[in-house]
Design a protein around this motif. Structure first.
Motif, short mmCIF file in Angstrom:
data_model
loop_
_atom_site.label_atom_id
_atom_site.label_comp_id
_atom_site.label_asym_id
_atom_site.label_seq_id
_atom_site.Cartn_x
_atom_site.Cartn_y
_atom_site.Cartn_z
N LYS A 205 13.01 34.61 67.71
CA LYS A 205 11.88 34.03 66.97
C LYS A 205 12.31 33.58 65.59
CE LYS A 205 8.21 36.48 69.37
NZ LYS A 205 7.02 37.31 69.23
N TRP A 206 13.29 34.28 65.00
CA TRP A 206 13.81 33.95 63.69
C TRP A 206 15.16 34.60 63.52
CZ3 TRP A 206 13.92 37.90 59.78
CH2 TRP A 206 13.28 39.09 60.13
N TRP A 207 15.83 34.27 62.41
CA TRP A 207 17.19 34.75 62.15
C TRP A 207 17.26 35.35 60.76
CZ3 TRP A 207 21.05 33.94 65.87
CH2 TRP A 207 20.66 33.14 66.95
N TYR B 241 7.95 37.72 62.61
CA TYR B 241 8.44 37.84 61.25
C TYR B 241 7.46 38.61 60.37
CZ TYR B 241 9.70 36.78 56.48
OH TYR B 241 10.03 36.91 55.16
N LEU C 152 10.27 32.74 54.87
CA LEU C 152 10.66 32.32 56.21
C LEU C 152 10.67 30.81 56.16
CD1 LEU C 152 11.34 33.12 59.13
CD2 LEU C 152 8.90 32.79 59.66
N ARG D 114 12.12 26.96 57.82
CA ARG D 114 12.68 26.22 58.94
C ARG D 114 13.82 25.39 58.38
NH1 ARG D 114 8.18 24.02 61.70
NH2 ARG D 114 8.23 26.00 62.81
N GLU E 288 14.49 29.04 62.50
CA GLU E 288 13.66 29.69 61.49
C GLU E 288 14.45 30.87 60.98
OE1 GLU E 288 9.72 30.41 62.99
OE2 GLU E 288 9.44 28.28 63.41
N THR E 289 14.64 30.91 59.67
CA THR E 289 15.51 31.92 59.08
C THR E 289 14.87 32.52 57.84
OG1 THR E 289 17.78 32.33 58.33
CG2 THR E 289 16.82 30.22 57.74
#
Length: 140
Positions: A17-19, A29, A42, A44, A55-56
């Motif tokens: 879902k995210w990093w 998140y 968060l 993109r 997404e990080t």
């Protein structure tokens, strides 16, 4: 360049879902799942080479003010220091369309949008909806 983690991502059917610093995260998140800095974002981002989107999470000690987005690039702006908060990180390790190491793994990621901004600390976070939005210079 982040470490390849296909030994994890190839075993899980759903994509992350995210990093967080190149590490895949599969939960929703929330800033409590990140490092304990005062401001958590968060964002993109995309790979400079292949334009793949990720997404990080980014942490910073900056305190952002209303209207604190740099007008040209769309980066969050720390009005206290007069500096932009940059992604400052490579995208998560990924393969190119040919199945080999994407050249963008060693390039800095590019901003696409700010998805969430939170300020505070563990169990005491305040969401900053006023800072959400796309980067005007987004490559995609």
């Amino acid at each position: 360049m982040h470490v390849p983690l296909m030994d994890i991502t190839d075993r899980i059917a759903e994509p992350p879902k995210w990093w967080l610093s190149g590490v895949p995260r599969y939960c929703d998140y929330h800033p409590d799942h990140t490092r304990g800095q005062h401001t958590q974002l968060l964002v993109r981002v995309c790979c400079q080479n292949c334009q793949r989107v990720f997404e990080t999470a980014i942490g910073t000690t900056a305190r952002l003010e209303v209207g604190g987005i740099e007008p040209v690039l769309g980066y969050p702006f720390d009005s206290a220091t007069g500096t932009c908060i940059e992604v400052g990180d490579d995208p998560p390790f990924h393969l190119g369309e040919d199945g080999y190491n994407c050249m963008g793994n060693s390039m800095g990621a590019e901003w696409v949008a700010i998805l969430q901004v939170w300020e505070g600390r563990y169990l005491d976070w305040r969401r900053r909806y006023d800072l959400d939005g796309p980067s005007p210079e987004s490559p995609i």
